[in-house]
Scaffold this motif. Structure first.
Motif, PDB file in Angstrom:
ATOM      1  N   ALA A  57       0.817  -1.215   0.000  1.00 14.01           N
ATOM      2  CA  ALA A  57       0.000   0.000   0.000  1.00 14.01           C
ATOM      3  C   ALA A  57       0.850   1.263   0.000  1.00 14.01           C
ATOM      4  CB  ALA A  57      -0.935   0.000   1.210  1.00 14.01           C
ATOM      5  N   HIS A  58       2.073   1.178   0.524  1.00 14.70           N
ATOM      6  CA  HIS A  58       2.938   2.350   0.589  1.00 14.70           C
ATOM      7  C   HIS A  58       3.635   2.613  -0.736  1.00 14.70           C
ATOM      8  CE1 HIS A  58       3.371   2.076   5.261  1.00 14.70           C
ATOM      9  NE2 HIS A  58       2.139   2.346   4.851  1.00 14.70           N
ATOM     10  N   LEU A  59       3.581   1.683  -1.673  1.00 16.65           N
ATOM     11  CA  LEU A  59       4.253   1.876  -2.952  1.00 16.65           C
ATOM     12  C   LEU A  59       3.645   3.047  -3.729  1.00 16.65           C
ATOM     13  CD1 LEU A  59       6.454   0.781  -4.805  1.00 16.65           C
ATOM     14  CD2 LEU A  59       4.754  -0.723  -5.849  1.00 16.65           C
ATOM     15  N   LEU A  60       2.322   3.192  -3.661  1.00 17.06           N
ATOM     16  CA  LEU A  60       1.664   4.298  -4.353  1.00 17.06           C
ATOM     17  C   LEU A  60       1.997   5.636  -3.704  1.00 17.06           C
ATOM     18  CD1 LEU A  60      -1.821   2.665  -5.013  1.00 17.06           C
ATOM     19  CD2 LEU A  60       0.018   3.045  -6.651  1.00 17.06           C
ATOM     20  N   LEU A  61       2.150   5.641  -2.383  1.00 11.10           N
ATOM     21  CA  LEU A  61       2.586   6.856  -1.711  1.00 11.10           C
ATOM     22  C   LEU A  61       4.011   7.212  -2.129  1.00 11.10           C
ATOM     23  CD1 LEU A  61       1.244   6.218   1.903  1.00 11.10           C
ATOM     24  CD2 LEU A  61       0.238   7.669   0.136  1.00 11.10           C
ATOM     25  N   THR A 257      -3.526   9.193  -6.185  1.00  8.61           N
ATOM     26  CA  THR A 257      -4.378  10.127  -5.448  1.00  8.61           C
ATOM     27  C   THR A 257      -5.248   9.388  -4.437  1.00  8.61           C
ATOM     28  OG1 THR A 257      -4.437  11.603  -7.365  1.00  8.61           O
ATOM     29  CG2 THR A 257      -6.109  11.933  -5.672  1.00  8.61           C
ATOM     30  N   PHE A 258      -5.811   8.255  -4.854  1.00 17.54           N
ATOM     31  CA  PHE A 258      -6.635   7.464  -3.938  1.00 17.54           C
ATOM     32  C   PHE A 258      -5.819   7.010  -2.732  1.00 17.54           C
ATOM     33  CE2 PHE A 258      -8.144   3.265  -2.538  1.00 17.54           C
ATOM     34  CZ  PHE A 258      -9.442   3.586  -2.163  1.00 17.54           C
ATOM     35  N   ALA A 259      -4.589   6.525  -2.979  1.00 17.47           N
ATOM     36  CA  ALA A 259      -3.750   6.057  -1.874  1.00 17.47           C
ATOM     37  C   ALA A 259      -3.395   7.193  -0.931  1.00 17.47           C
ATOM     38  CB  ALA A 259      -2.483   5.406  -2.430  1.00 17.47           C
TER      39      ALA A 259
END
Length: 281
Positions: A57-61, A257-259
């Motif tokens: 989940a942190h990859l998109l951030l 953006t969603f993440a």
């Protein structure tokens, strides 16, 4: 600190901005040397002691933060506009590619060894990991703040280049025109300060900004404008490449953006969403 920064933001002379930029770069270079000295001061842990990858989940951030960091149009435009020989800008070994390679190497080196040194205790700004009781570390922090302040005018160059021609067309009197230009600069600056003040977590704000705005600026607008401008002269390979980049930018924009929005929500609901035990130490 907003008062001296506002003064820097209102500087309009390009030569003065270049001089300040050289000074800011020198301060940053010295600060980086001191920072690397503290990172390599003691023995580094073995690479096997650090997890190579965080949760997915942190990859998109991470994507949002990286594109925010590498999106350098605020520096590229004034550099290109004021070069004596602009043909040296876009060559394979020109100013742009050489500068980005050097900056990329600095980013990767500092990120890799900084995380290897401090592990999960690494803060969003690695200067926060420096010892708080040593004078040299405090000088580094103050130096970086000063470098950011005196380089503020260059950071806002692109916004000024967009707004000032419109002001010149509508304001005929010199005094009103000058007052309006300074007012626009002050308004842009005050807006950025307010955003910084009301945002509790600047790290997540960088991820959101990168995914939301920098994706459009870096990935969507260039191929779209290329298609519109050179449609009659465009081959199939160039068209396919542009369409691929446009689709990729939409996917990155939506997911990043969603993440970032979800991360903001989780941050306010759960304080240790990103930082774990560090949030309470």
């Amino acid at each position: 600190m907003s008062i001296p920064a506002l003064a820097m933001a209102c500087i309009r002379n390009h030569e003065h901005l270049h001089t300040l930029s050289y000074l800011a770069s020198s301060i940053k270079a010295i600060s980086l040397v001191v920072l690397f000295v503290y990172i390599f001061k003691d023995d580094l842990p073995h690479i096997s002691e650090r997890p190579a990858f965080s949760v997915a989940a942190h990859l998109l951030l991470y994507y949002g933060t990286v594109i925010f960091a590498f999106e350098g149009v605020t520096q590229v435009l004034p550099l290109h506009d004021n070069m004596r020989t602009t043909r040296h800008f876009r060559k394979w070994n020109g100013v742009l590619n050489t500068g980005m390679v050097l900056i990329g190497c600095l980013y990767f080196t500092l990120g890799f060894y900084g995380y290897l040194k401090y592990g999960e205790a690494t803060y969003p700004s690695i200067t926060m990991n420096l010892p708080k009781d040593e004078i040299a570390c405090q000088v580094v922090k103050i130096g970086l703040i000063v470098a950011l302040l005196i380089n503020y005018g260059n950071q806002l160059h692109a916004a000024y280049e967009i707004t000032e021609p419109t002001i010149d067309r509508h304001c005929k009197k010199k005094g009103i025109r000058l007052f309006t230009k300074i007012g626009i600069r002050a308004l842009i600056f005050i807006t950025s300060v307010l955003v910084a003040l009301i945002t509790e977590n600047l790290e997540l704000l960088m991820s959101l900004t990168g995914a939301l705005t920098c994706t459009f600026l870096c990935l969507l607008f260039p191929p779209t404008l290329d298609i519109i401008t050179f449609w009659n002269y465009m081959g199939w390979f160039r068209l396919a490449k542009n369409i691929f980049i446009i689709l990729l930018s939409f996917a990155a924009f939506a997911s990043g953006t969603f993440a970032a929005v979800m991360a903001f929500e989780n941050y306010f609901v759960q304080e240790d969403f990103l930082y774990g035990d560090r949030a309470t130490t």
